[in-house]
Design an enzyme around this catalytic site. Structure first.
Site, PDB file in Angstrom:
ATOM      1  N   ARG A 178       0.806  -1.283   0.197  1.00 40.64           N
ATOM      2  CA  ARG A 178      -0.052   0.087  -0.069  1.00 40.64           C
ATOM      3  C   ARG A 178       0.857   1.200   0.079  1.00 40.64           C
ATOM      4  NH1 ARG A 178      -5.097  -1.796   2.911  1.00 40.64           N
ATOM      5  NH2 ARG A 178      -4.492  -3.741   4.089  1.00 40.64           N
ATOM      6  N   GLY A 217      -8.048   7.781  -1.560  1.00 37.09           N
ATOM      7  CA  GLY A 217      -8.144   7.201  -2.844  1.00 37.09           C
ATOM      8  C   GLY A 217      -7.319   7.648  -3.857  1.00 37.09           C
ATOM      9  N   ARG A 266      -5.083   7.049  11.892  1.00 32.45           N
ATOM     10  CA  ARG A 266      -4.691   8.314  11.644  1.00 32.45           C
ATOM     11  C   ARG A 266      -5.637   9.384  12.223  1.00 32.45           C
ATOM     12  NH1 ARG A 266      -6.403   7.951   5.125  1.00 32.45           N
ATOM     13  NH2 ARG A 266      -8.427   7.412   5.728  1.00 32.45           N
ATOM     14  N   HIS A 315     -15.800   7.049  -0.716  1.00 36.49           N
ATOM     15  CA  HIS A 315     -15.115   8.206  -1.086  1.00 36.49           C
ATOM     16  C   HIS A 315     -15.937   9.252  -0.964  1.00 36.49           C
ATOM     17  CE1 HIS A 315     -13.566  10.707  -4.598  1.00 36.49           C
ATOM     18  NE2 HIS A 315     -12.437  10.129  -3.957  1.00 36.49           N
TER      19      HIS A 315
END
Ligand code: PEP
Ligand code: MG
Length: 886
Positions: A95, A104, A351, A467
């Site tokens: 990743r 995204g 995060r 998203h």
């Protein structure tokens, strides 16, 4: 030797949370979580420096391969599997992870390490053939799409066809043998599309994936995102390689995402979604509807899907424990990703969570009240620009509304606009001034430009972490997501909610706070500015050193600004008061007159109107300073253009239409921005400024008499380049002021100052300061004249400069520190040399821009002045600037 690779896992981590520049946000936080002994599958991070190195040299550093090999070895040792081992294969995920999160934007590959041989090993080890072959086909699909550039619909089409042939509806109906057959088809697709067989060498798979992640840093989507968010290209992305854990090995497995507090409201509720027996991106992809994490949110959202609290109580409790640990460690709301493999919880990411402005305020204020952080930290937690979301209207609770459907309340605020179905159309229509709502099944990074252009976003699929929801919250656009009842048919340009059909171009209203979708335009009400907003603003006001004023000339704007906390008017553009329809004829008459005498007559008609304007402002501002700028129009804006206007002027002046036209033509300028404007007008037509000064002082005396308020006008002379211009106009001002005050038998305290908006004024500021009680930096004109770029024409080429990286930011939006900022600094120094106590402010557009406000703090200005809606933003930005300056 440079360390290019940082390991993390149960045996400790090389990296730390504060190394996000080097390890990217994801890598730094994985390292930190592992150090906190949270269950993180082992892995390693290839640093952002490798990305930068690769861009610069077109190759990897020599010793990278060796460092990766060693890091991989220790992952193998920790999990007890070997990469590429047909008996006992280690699978990894690859990743991206940039220093700031780019949702995204970048790509992910899961299940890497599978090939025709290792898949059999996985089947044996997991005792689940179906799972193994399903994992392999997912890998081919993801690797094919992300790394090899095979369009993903090719795989999906093959799958759909296969299902049709077998009479299957759901993917879960496919058996191991079915997947096996499909894998052959997938491999054939790859071969046909790329000319090469699907790579069987696991190391080749790994390096190709790493290369694809680095490559995706430079793709168009990432570039657009960086441009919109001012992220420098040099930063690069890191790559995280991590041992796979599986959420799709059966019903005791799951994958999910959660926020440690509600990202929409800021409430201290654990808030998340999960999917049982699913892998990776399934939750955010919006294909299956995710289930709520807690009973509380299940009840709140009236969901009929069972919660994790109910179905996996033990794992849920473990997750609650992780939530508490993370919040007390990071002292901020976290956005986490997790996987449950056969009843065991694994953390894949944490995060700082994106949140609405409302949530940011609530979380910051709550955390101060709970003693977790201090007021100064709280003030730094809220992005000034995001306050904009709170200052805008919400639906009028008393308005009639025709609710046609509803979805999830994904990003707050209400918006009305016409329906558009594509991002391009949203952008095109918005450019023509139309307000649009972008309606899509779901959004992807390709839609960002359209989301930006739209007033609001509506999607029919996906959850609170889809998203559309994440990006809309970040942008401050209202968003209703996952409105499952609505069907969009892009081809026919229609949208259907049950039996109601709407077409592209019809108007709808969405409420991102409630999730409602309404037909037509629904009225809205002004926002509430008390509660957490007022608390945080109060803390900011205690911290900041810069005063905040507003640019306003209408009573409405002045009132709004006072409500938002403006401490005075920093710029009242009097020419805007001349545009009113009842005055424009008198103003034109004055401009077209060819003698002082001819100008006096219309000026006498304008005087009482100006006096009333100023009196109203003084009343609203109740003793706060009001800076009134004397007339500064580019003359052409006032000239009559149309035949009808010429005729109207002929009648008013007694001239013929031809004479009017001839005079207007004589006054036309080649470069009006550099023409007969500003104080040049006052120097050549002193009677105009005399009238304005008279109006100001008559109004000041009148308001002082009626209300007993002190009124403190600050008279500002625009566009001064030569100290003698100011000297002369200051004398005029003092003379007229004295006359009026004497007539009224009153003393009005006032200041006379100038705008500093030309480079020559900056250079000679020490001379100009002899005649000025204050300077106000007019950085709009100063930017125009420092660059020699016309304010009115810059939009035709500056965007291209930004695209090409010649400039980083539009200098008309953020003050250019090296040129314009340096001129401001120099003028401030020179002004203070002559008059150490000179008052310094800024009233160009930059006065409301947080980055420019920081520069103003550094120069030591006394105040910034900005448009009313930016006043709260400026108050907070000024506090942050003061904290930064220490
Ligand atoms: C400026 O030039 O910065 C300014 C505030 O004046 P205007 O925009 O009216 O020219
Ligand atoms: Mg100006």
């Amino acid at each position: 030797m440079t360390k290019w690779v940082y390991s993390f896992g149960p045996n400790g981590s090389d990296g730390r949370e504060d190394m996000r520049q080097l390890l990217g946000g994801k890598g730094a936080n994985l390292a930190e979580m592992a150090s906190l002994h949270l269950p993180v599958p082992p892995g390693f991070t290839i640093t952002t420096e490798v990305c930068a190195y690769q861009i610069k040299h077109g190759a990897y550093p020599d010793d990278l391969m060796q460092q990766v090999r060693e890091a991989l070895k220790s992952v193998e040792n920790e999990v007890g599997h070997s990469f590429g081992d047909p008996e006992n294969p280690l699978l990894v995920s690859v990743r991206s992870g940039a220093p700031v999160s780019m949702p995204g934007m970048m790509d992910t590959v899961l299940n890497l390490g599978l090939n025709d041989e290792t898949v059999a090993g996985l089947a044996r080890k997991s005792e689940d053939e179906r799972f193994a072959f399903d994992s392999y086909r997912r890998f081919i699909q993801m690797f094919g799409d992300v790394v090899l550039g095979v369009e993903h619909h090719r795989f999906e089409d093959a799958l759909e066809q296969y299902k049709d042939g077998k009479g299957y509806i759901l993917d879960t109906e496919l058996t191991a043998d079915d997947w096996r057959e499909l894998i052959e088809e997938y491999k054939a697709i790859v071969k046909a599309d790329t000319g090469n067989p699907f790579p069987q060498d696991v190391h080749e798979q790994l390096w190709d994936s790493v290369g694809a992640v680095f490559g995706s840093w430079m793709n168009q989507r990432a570039k657009t995102y960086r441009r919109l968010h001012n992220i420098p290209e040099e930063w690069g992305t890191a790559v995280n390689v991590q041992a796979m854990v599986f959420g799709n090995m059966g019903e005791d497995c799951a994958t999910g995402v959660a926020f440690t507090r509600d990202p929409s409201t800021g409430d201290n509720d654990f808030y998340g979604e999960f999917l049982p027996n699913a892998q990776g991106e399934d939750v955010v992809a919006g294909i299956r509807t995710p289930q709520p994490l807690t009973e509380h949110s299940r009840e709140k959202n009236e969901s009929d899907l069972p919660s994790m609290e109910q179905t996996m109580p033990e794992v849920y409790l473990q997750l609650c424990d992780v939530r508490a640990k993370l919040e007390s460690h990071y002292l901020d709301m976290q956005d986490i990703e997790f996987t449950v493999q056969r009843g065991t919880l694994y953390m894949l990411q944490t995060r700082n969570g994106k949140r609405t402005a409302k949530a940011a305020l609530k979380i910051a204020v709550d955390m101060v009240h709970d003693g977790l952080i201090g007021q100064e930290q709280a003030v730094q937690r809220v992005t000034p620009g995001s306050l904009d979301q709170l200052l805008h209207p919400t639906l009028d609770p008393d308005a009639e509304k025709d609710v046609i459907s509803r979805g999830l309340p994904a990003s707050p605020g209400a918006a009305s606009g016409t329906i558009v179905f594509t991002a391009d159309e949203a952008e095109q229509r918005a450019e023509q001034g139309e307000k649009v709502i972008l309606c899509r099944a779901e959004t992807s990074p390709e839609d960002i430009h359209g989301m930006h252009a739209a007033e609001g976003i509506l999607t029919t699929r996906g959850g609170m972490t889809s998203h559309a929801a994440v990006v809309a919250r970040g942008m401050g656009r209202p968003c209703v997501a996952g409105a499952g009842e609505i069907r969009i048919d892009t081809k026919s340009g229609t949208m259907r909610a049950r039996d109601i059909e709407l077409k592209a171009g019809d108007t709808i209203t969405i409420d991102g706070g409630s999730g409602e979708i309404m037909r037509g335009r629904v009225p809205t009400v002004e926002p509430e500015l008390s509660g957490d907003f007022a608390t945080l603003m109060g803390w900011a006001d205690k911290i900041r050193q810069l005063a905040v004023r507003t640019n306003a000339e209408t009573p409405n704007d002045a009132r709004t600004a006072v409500k938002f906390g403006a401490e005075g008017i920093g710029l009242c553009r009097t020419e805007h008061m001349f545009f009113e329809s009842d005055r424009i004829v008198a103003v034109r008459e004055m401009i077209l007159a060819d003698s002082a005498e001819g100008r006096r007559k219309p000026l006498e008609r304008i005087l009482p109107m100006q006096r009333d304007d100023f009196a109203q402002l003084f009343r609203i501002m109740r003793g706060l300073p009001v800076t009134i700028r004397l007339l500064d129009p580019p003359l052409h804006e006032f000239l009559p253009h149309e035949d009808s206007e010429m005729a109207e002027m002929a009648e008013a002046t007694g001239l013929t239409v031809d004479e009017v036209r001839a005079r207007a033509n004589r006054l036309r300028e080649t470069n009006p921005m550099l023409g007969h404007r500003g104080c040049r007008l006052g120097v050549t037509y002193p009677e105009i400024y005399e009238m304005q000064v008279r109006a100001i002082f008559e109004a000041a005396c009148q308001v002082a008499e009626e209300a007993g308020e002190t009124v403190e006008p600050e008279i500002m002379i625009p566009l001064v380049a030569i100290d003698r211009e100011l000297k002369q106009l200051r004398e005029l001002t003092d003379r007229v002021a004295a006359e009026v005050m004497e007539k009224h038998g009153r003393t009005v305290n006032y200041l006379v100052g100038t705008m500093i908006e030309l480079p020559r004024a900056c250079m000679t500021a020490n001379h100009i300061a002899q005649h000025a009680d204050f300077f106000s930096f007019g950085t709009n004109d100063l930017t125009q004249t420092a660059y020699g770029i016309s304010r009115d024409d810059s939009a035709s080429f500056l965007p291209s400069y930004e695209h090409q990286g010649i400039i980083e930011r539009d200098p008309f939006i953020t003050m250019d520190p090296d040129g314009v900022g340096a001129l401001v600094q120099l003028a401030a120094e020179r002004g203070r040399q002559t008059r150490p106590d000179i008052k310094l402010g800024i009233c160009g557009e930059h006065g409301g821009d947080p980055d420019s406000i920081r520069q103003c703090q550094e120069v030591g200005l006394n105040y910034v002045s900005c448009s009313p809606f930016r006043v709260p933003i400026a108050r907070l930005a000024a506090a942050q600037a003061a904290l930064k300056a220490g």
